[in-house]
Design a protein around this motif. Structure first.
Motif, short mmCIF file in Angstrom:
data_model
loop_
_atom_site.label_atom_id
_atom_site.label_comp_id
_atom_site.label_asym_id
_atom_site.label_seq_id
_atom_site.Cartn_x
_atom_site.Cartn_y
_atom_site.Cartn_z
N ARG A 162 0.51 -1.36 -0.13
CA ARG A 162 -0.10 -0.03 0.07
C ARG A 162 0.86 1.43 0.37
O ARG A 162 1.89 1.34 0.63
CB ARG A 162 -0.70 -0.22 1.90
N LEU A 218 2.24 5.07 0.52
CA LEU A 218 1.09 6.48 1.00
C LEU A 218 2.49 8.07 0.18
O LEU A 218 3.56 7.54 0.42
CB LEU A 218 1.42 6.75 2.52
N LEU A 271 -3.70 13.74 7.23
CA LEU A 271 -2.87 12.58 6.59
C LEU A 271 -3.24 10.99 8.08
O LEU A 271 -2.85 10.47 7.85
CB LEU A 271 -1.02 12.55 7.41
N GLU A 272 -3.80 11.12 8.55
CA GLU A 272 -4.15 10.37 10.19
C GLU A 272 -5.27 9.58 9.10
O GLU A 272 -5.60 8.34 8.80
CB GLU A 272 -4.13 10.85 10.90
N GLN A 273 -6.21 10.26 8.14
CA GLN A 273 -7.54 9.65 7.28
C GLN A 273 -6.57 8.99 6.84
O GLN A 273 -7.23 7.97 5.86
CB GLN A 273 -8.22 10.72 7.05
N ALA A 274 -5.70 9.11 6.11
CA ALA A 274 -4.86 8.54 4.84
C ALA A 274 -4.72 7.45 5.32
O ALA A 274 -4.75 5.98 4.46
CB ALA A 274 -3.86 9.48 3.84
N ARG A 275 -3.51 7.21 6.14
CA ARG A 275 -3.44 6.26 6.83
C ARG A 275 -4.36 5.49 7.36
O ARG A 275 -4.65 3.78 7.01
CB ARG A 275 -2.04 6.65 7.89
N SER A 276 -5.54 5.90 7.30
CA SER A 276 -6.44 4.78 8.35
C SER A 276 -7.10 3.86 6.57
O SER A 276 -7.03 2.77 6.62
CB SER A 276 -7.68 5.54 8.95
N TRP A 277 -7.47 4.94 5.52
CA TRP A 277 -7.99 4.23 4.64
C TRP A 277 -6.67 3.29 4.22
O TRP A 277 -7.12 1.82 3.73
CB TRP A 277 -8.05 4.83 3.35
N LEU A 278 -5.64 3.56 4.28
CA LEU A 278 -4.91 2.31 3.35
C LEU A 278 -4.51 1.28 4.80
O LEU A 278 -4.53 0.34 3.90
CB LEU A 278 -3.21 2.44 3.61
N ALA A 279 -4.85 0.95 5.94
CA ALA A 279 -5.01 0.11 6.62
C ALA A 279 -6.53 -0.37 6.38
O ALA A 279 -5.96 -1.64 6.78
CB ALA A 279 -4.78 0.82 8.46
#
Length: 82
Positions: free
Chosen positions: A6, A8, A73-81
Motif C-alpha cells: 500500500r 502513501l 494524513l491520519e485519514q489517509a493512513r487509516s484508509w490504507l490500513a
C-alpha cells in the motif's frame, strides 16, 4: 506470495511537474507493477488533487487511488490500513 504493498505518497513542498519531461516512461511502471499494488493514498495541497490523481493513474489501475488534503494524513493512513 505476501500481501500487496500500500503506497502513501506525501507531496510536501510540491511545485508541479516539469513541462516537457519524459513522463511516458512511467507508463511502463504502471503496466508492469499496477497489479502488485493494493491501494495508493496521495496527501497534498488540494490544488494538486486533479493532477495528482491523473498522474497516479486513478481510474486506470486496478488499485484504488484516493486523494487527501494535507490536514488529512491520519485519514489517509487509516484508509490504507482498512
Amino acid at each position: 506470495m505476501g500481501s500487496k504493498p500500500r503506497l502513501l505518497v506525501i507531496l510536501e513542498n510540491f511545485e508541479g511537474w516539469e513541462r516537457g519531461a519524459n513522463w511516458g516512461n512511467d507508463l511502463d511502471f504502471l503496466f508492469l507493477h499496477s497489479g502488485k499494488i493494493s491501494k495508493i493514498a496521495i496527501v497534498a495541497e488540494s490544488r494538486w488533487e486533479t493532477l495528482a490523481l491523473a498522474f497516479a493513474g486513478a481510474g486506470v489501475r486496478r488499485a484504488p487511488v484516493k486523494f487527501f488534503s494535507t490536514n488529512e494524513l491520519e485519514q489517509a493512513r487509516s484508509w490504507l490500513a482498512g
